[in-house]
Design a protein around this motif. Structure first.
Motif, PDB file in Angstrom:
ATOM      1  N   LEU A 223       0.851  -1.201   0.000  1.00 23.22           N
ATOM      2  CA  LEU A 223       0.000   0.000   0.000  1.00 23.22           C
ATOM      3  C   LEU A 223       0.885   1.248   0.000  1.00 23.22           C
ATOM      4  CD1 LEU A 223      -2.910   1.228   0.384  1.00 23.22           C
ATOM      5  CD2 LEU A 223      -2.417   1.236   2.845  1.00 23.22           C
ATOM      6  N   TYR A 224       0.555   2.206  -0.862  1.00 24.52           N
ATOM      7  CA  TYR A 224       1.314   3.467  -0.917  1.00 24.52           C
ATOM      8  C   TYR A 224       1.082   4.236   0.374  1.00 24.52           C
ATOM      9  CZ  TYR A 224       3.486   7.521  -3.178  1.00 24.52           C
ATOM     10  OH  TYR A 224       4.327   8.551  -3.518  1.00 24.52           O
ATOM     11  N   ALA A 231      -6.167   6.958   4.943  1.00 27.80           N
ATOM     12  CA  ALA A 231      -7.021   6.019   5.692  1.00 27.80           C
ATOM     13  C   ALA A 231      -7.018   6.368   7.180  1.00 27.80           C
ATOM     14  CB  ALA A 231      -6.539   4.587   5.477  1.00 27.80           C
ATOM     15  N   ILE A 232      -5.844   6.700   7.713  1.00 31.63           N
ATOM     16  CA  ILE A 232      -5.739   7.059   9.142  1.00 31.63           C
ATOM     17  C   ILE A 232      -6.581   8.302   9.426  1.00 31.63           C
ATOM     18  CG2 ILE A 232      -4.125   7.971  10.894  1.00 31.63           C
ATOM     19  CD1 ILE A 232      -2.041   5.925   9.793  1.00 31.63           C
ATOM     20  N   PRO A 309      -7.763   2.519  -1.684  1.00 37.29           N
ATOM     21  CA  PRO A 309      -6.483   3.065  -2.153  1.00 37.29           C
ATOM     22  C   PRO A 309      -6.675   3.822  -3.461  1.00 37.29           C
ATOM     23  CG  PRO A 309      -6.390   0.646  -1.956  1.00 37.29           C
ATOM     24  CD  PRO A 309      -7.785   1.054  -1.653  1.00 37.29           C
ATOM     25  N   ARG A 310      -5.949   4.925  -3.606  1.00 33.61           N
ATOM     26  CA  ARG A 310      -6.081   5.727  -4.830  1.00 33.61           C
ATOM     27  C   ARG A 310      -4.914   5.518  -5.780  1.00 33.61           C
ATOM     28  NH1 ARG A 310      -7.417  11.647  -2.146  1.00 33.61           N
ATOM     29  NH2 ARG A 310      -9.307  11.039  -1.055  1.00 33.61           N
ATOM     30  N   THR A 315       2.195   3.522 -10.404  1.00 30.69           N
ATOM     31  CA  THR A 315       2.460   4.941 -10.117  1.00 30.69           C
ATOM     32  C   THR A 315       3.227   5.084  -8.808  1.00 30.69           C
ATOM     33  OG1 THR A 315       0.404   5.488 -11.206  1.00 30.69           O
ATOM     34  CG2 THR A 315       1.319   7.181  -9.784  1.00 30.69           C
ATOM     35  N   GLY A 316       2.773   4.361  -7.786  1.00 32.95           N
ATOM     36  CA  GLY A 316       3.394   4.488  -6.463  1.00 32.95           C
ATOM     37  C   GLY A 316       4.859   4.090  -6.480  1.00 32.95           C
TER      38      GLY A 316
END
Ligand code: NAD
Ligand code: DAU
Length: 350
Positions: A223-224, A231-232, A309-310, A315-316
């Motif tokens: 996860l990026y 999210a936090i 996730p976006r 990309t990340g």
């Protein structure tokens, strides 16, 4: 008005969380408490250090007296607790350090919150940021849900599982309002180069071997880091008290496949002949107790809080490599001195 204590804000994930809160909430007072261990680096926060809603407090969460006095002085009403020893390999060589920071340190924060908040828990929150490693390992199939039993296998995950249990116990026993989130593997800018992705970027730049543990057929769900920070923020504002939320990338990669992809991207970005980085791959002695597979079922946070996730992995990963290429001074600073000793010790027998 929120007066928020963020612990571990000078570290990898913490610095992205601090930045997000400082920039998004000018009316909140954000206190970043960090002991600045090898993993903490105020360079990560240069761009926000002068913001009027931001204060840095250098302190160790293992020091109960200091933690208590800081709660008294600043009257934090909410806590986002990220400070921890976070690297599995280090936990194998020094489990006690993990017990101290991750367990005792968390209890010190819980005690301070409990005693300062007394029984007035309105507008209070203790948000504990934890890991999917508490669930142990998956086989080839299945996903971790919020109700999967805890089954930690490394001293790191045992210490995080223990801290999760203490947070929950303070909720049940004393009514302390808490939320826990358990996240999968993060990657992105500012990650200390002991973890797989930044370590391998650094080694490729140094033309050093890429030590893949065992046969490389271990799976992680990546996860990026900025998606985790988002999210936090959502859990902090919209999460339900006494609940746990799993956070994951829905993005499983076997280590060896990820490393090969990273090598291909690096060849292009630093103008090396195709295949040169891949030739640095070396299969080395496995990590003891190595968990085969982690993968998160993020349905709950997706459906209940509307998070997903976006940033795509392509990309990340590309952004991450670019960040390390553009921040060679940061990389050089954190890989001098003690890092060299750590590296020799960790990879000596390989
Ligand atoms: P990190 O190692 O990069 O940063 C940890 C920070 O905590 C550092 O700034 C360090 O100085 C500080 N710290 C350590 N001991 C301290 C102490 N005794 N007192 C005060 N500060 C102290 O860690 P990270 O990867 O950013 O992880 C942050 C949190 O998120 C941890 O709780 C970790 O368990 C959790 N987590 C990490 C991941 C991941 O993939 N990195 C995934 C899920 C959960
Ligand atoms: O799942 C969440 C966890 O992810 C977090 O709680 C931890 O703080 C974080 O460190 C991370 O733990 P991992 O052990 O999965 O991450 P690491 O980057 O150390 O390793 C990822 C995978 O790569 C793992 O299977 C071990 C392997 N590896 C790692 C290193 C450092 C190698 O093959 N070679 C290496 O040199």
């Amino acid at each position: 008005m929120n007066t928020i204590l963020i612990t571990g804000g000078a570290g990898f994930i913490g610095s992205h969380v601090v930045r997000l809160f400082v920039e998004k909430y000018p009316d909140y007072a954000i206190y970043n408490l960090d002991a600045l261990t090898y993993a903490g680096n105020l360079e990560n926060l240069k761009d926000v250090e002068k913001a009027s809603n931001y204060t840095f407090l250098k302190a160790d969460i293992c020091d109960a007296e200091t933690i208590q006095s800081l709660f008294k002085k600043y009257r934090f009403n909410k806590v986002i607790h990220l400070a921890a020893e976070s690297h599995v390999d280090r936990s194998i060589t020094d489990p006690l350090a993990f017990l101290k920071t991750n367990v005792l340190g968390t209890i010190n924060l819980l005690n301070a919150a409990k005693s300062i908040w007394k029984n007035d828990f309105s507008n209070k929150l203790f948000y504990h940021v934890s890991t999917d490693e508490v669930y142990g390992t998956l086989g080839e199939s299945g996903l971790f849900t919020e109700t999967t039993s805890y089954n930690p296998n490394s001293p790191y995950s045992a210490s995080k599982a223990s801290s999760d249990h203490f947070v929950r116990a303070y909720g049940e026993t004393y009514g302390l309002p808490y939320i826990i989130s358990n996240c999968s593997n993060n990657y992105g800018p500012n990650q200390f180069p002991e973890k797989l992705i930044p370590l391998f970027i650094h080694n490729i730049l140094q033309n050093k071997s890429l030590p893949v543990y065992g046969n490389g057929n271990y799976t992680r769900d990546w996860l990026y880091v900025i998606d985790h920070a988002i999210a936090i923020n959502i859990v902090f504002h919209k999460g339900k008290i006494s609940e746990t939320y799993n956070i994951g990338g829905c993005n499983e990669w076997k280590n060896i496949d990820l490393v090969k992809l990273l090598c291909k991207l690096m060849d292009v970005k630093i103008n090396k002949a195709e295949g040169s980085s891949e030739r640095l791959i070396t299969f080395v002695k496995d990590r003891p107790g190595h968990d085969l597979r982690y993968a998160i079922d993020a349905t709950k946070i997706r459906h209940q809080l509307g998070w997903k996730p976006r940033v795509t992995f392509e990309t990340g990963l590309s952004n991450t490599i670019d960040w390390y290429l553009q921040n060679k001074e940061w990389l050089n600073n954190v890989t001098s001195g003690k890092y060299q000793e750590y590296y020799k010790k960790q990879y000596a027998t390989n």
